[in-house]
Design an enzyme around this catalytic site. Structure first.
Site, PDB file in Angstrom:
ATOM      1  N   CYS A 129     -39.967  57.213  -4.480  1.00 57.26           N
ATOM      2  CA  CYS A 129     -39.059  56.223  -3.894  1.00 57.26           C
ATOM      3  C   CYS A 129     -37.627  56.816  -3.903  1.00 57.26           C
ATOM      4  O   CYS A 129     -37.416  57.895  -3.374  1.00 57.26           O
ATOM      5  CB  CYS A 129     -39.201  54.923  -4.673  1.00 57.26           C
ATOM      6  N   ASP A 185     -45.323  53.069   6.051  1.00 54.61           N
ATOM      7  CA  ASP A 185     -44.101  52.849   5.280  1.00 54.61           C
ATOM      8  C   ASP A 185     -42.984  52.428   6.227  1.00 54.61           C
ATOM      9  O   ASP A 185     -42.481  53.246   7.007  1.00 54.61           O
ATOM     10  CB  ASP A 185     -43.718  54.139   4.550  1.00 54.61           C
ATOM     11  N   HIS A 217     -45.126  52.152   1.592  1.00 58.26           N
ATOM     12  CA  HIS A 217     -44.169  52.613   0.589  1.00 58.26           C
ATOM     13  C   HIS A 217     -44.680  52.243  -0.803  1.00 58.26           C
ATOM     14  O   HIS A 217     -45.203  51.154  -1.018  1.00 58.26           O
ATOM     15  CB  HIS A 217     -42.807  51.951   0.829  1.00 58.26           C
TER      16      HIS A 217
END
Length: 246
Positions: A129, A185, A217
């Protein structure tokens, strides 16, 4: 391969006048091992990041996860609600600075290299991330020989503190980088993945790009609703192959 017995500790990394909290995991068996820096999501060095740090140590590495928000919120650790996500995002994108992040990561590397059980010329990093974006930055550090960057958003368009996009530093990467993306994502358009791949190719950086259909994601994190077991298992196998080169 049988997992190694490990020990874990909360440690302090000194950089200038700042002490950075970090989570350290290492095999208990005497020997020398490569070192891995683990870079957090926006949620802090939470249970997921500590678990990843331990999983890496069980494979035969000394792994350390520094608190990237130490200057902003010492001890910060949060969950995955939208409200908690928003707090973490503000820290990550409005208050961190690329230069300080790199300095802190370099301090974590120095900490590892000072440990007698760490091979000083065999250092890698992995990030998720926000930490995936920061891992791409960290790959520019000469000590980093292997980087695994998971779903780092904004690499072609921004950098922490608002300088030139992180992608513009691609030519500084000297080791190997593997980058992992879910094609569902919403924070990383396919064109961004293609731009990253094009830049790595342009500068002849040793790399592999992994695109996972049906993954969104955070697909590697089993604490999140977006967890995708199939993509996670494959990505972990790729990470193991990457770090075996250290």
């Amino acid at each position: 391969m049988t997992d190694k017995e490990i020990q874990t500790n909360h440690v302090k990394i000194s950089t200038g006048d700042l002490d950075i909290d970090a989570y350290l995991a290492a095999p208990t068996v005497d020997g020398t091992y490569p070192g891995i820096v683990v870079l957090q999501e926006v949620f802090g060095v939470n249970s997921h990041i500590r678990d990843v740090t331990e999983r890496i140590a069980k494979l035969g590495y000394v792994a350390i996860a520094p608190a990237l928000f130490q200057r902003l919120a010492p001890g910060f650790e949060t969950g995955y609600t939208p409200e908690e996500l928003e707090v973490g995002r503000k820290y990550a994108w409005e208050q961190t600075k690329a230069s300080e992040l790199l300095s802190d990561i370099q301090a974590a590397i120095a900490y590892l290299k000072a440990l007698p059980q760490v091979k000083p010329d065999a250092i890698g990093c992995i990030g998720f991330c926000f930490g995936g974006h920061v891992a791409y930055l960290a790959a520019t550090l000469p000590d980093i020989k292997a980087t695994a960057a998971f779903y780092g958003a904004g690499i072609p368009t921004r950098t922490p503190d608002g300088g030139s996009p992180t992608l513009t530093r691609t030519s500084e990467i000297s080791g190997t980088i593997y980058a992992f993306f879910g094609l569902e994502d919403g924070s990383i358009p396919t064109e961004h993945i293609n731009q990253i791949e094009a830049e790595l190719t342009k500068y002849h950086i040793s790399h592999k790009i992994f695109r996972y259909h049906g993954a969104g994601h955070g697909f590697f994190c089993d604490r999140r609703a977006s967890y995708n077991p199939e993509a996670s298992i494959d990505a972990w196998e790729q990470v193991k192959q990457l770090f075996e080169t250290l």
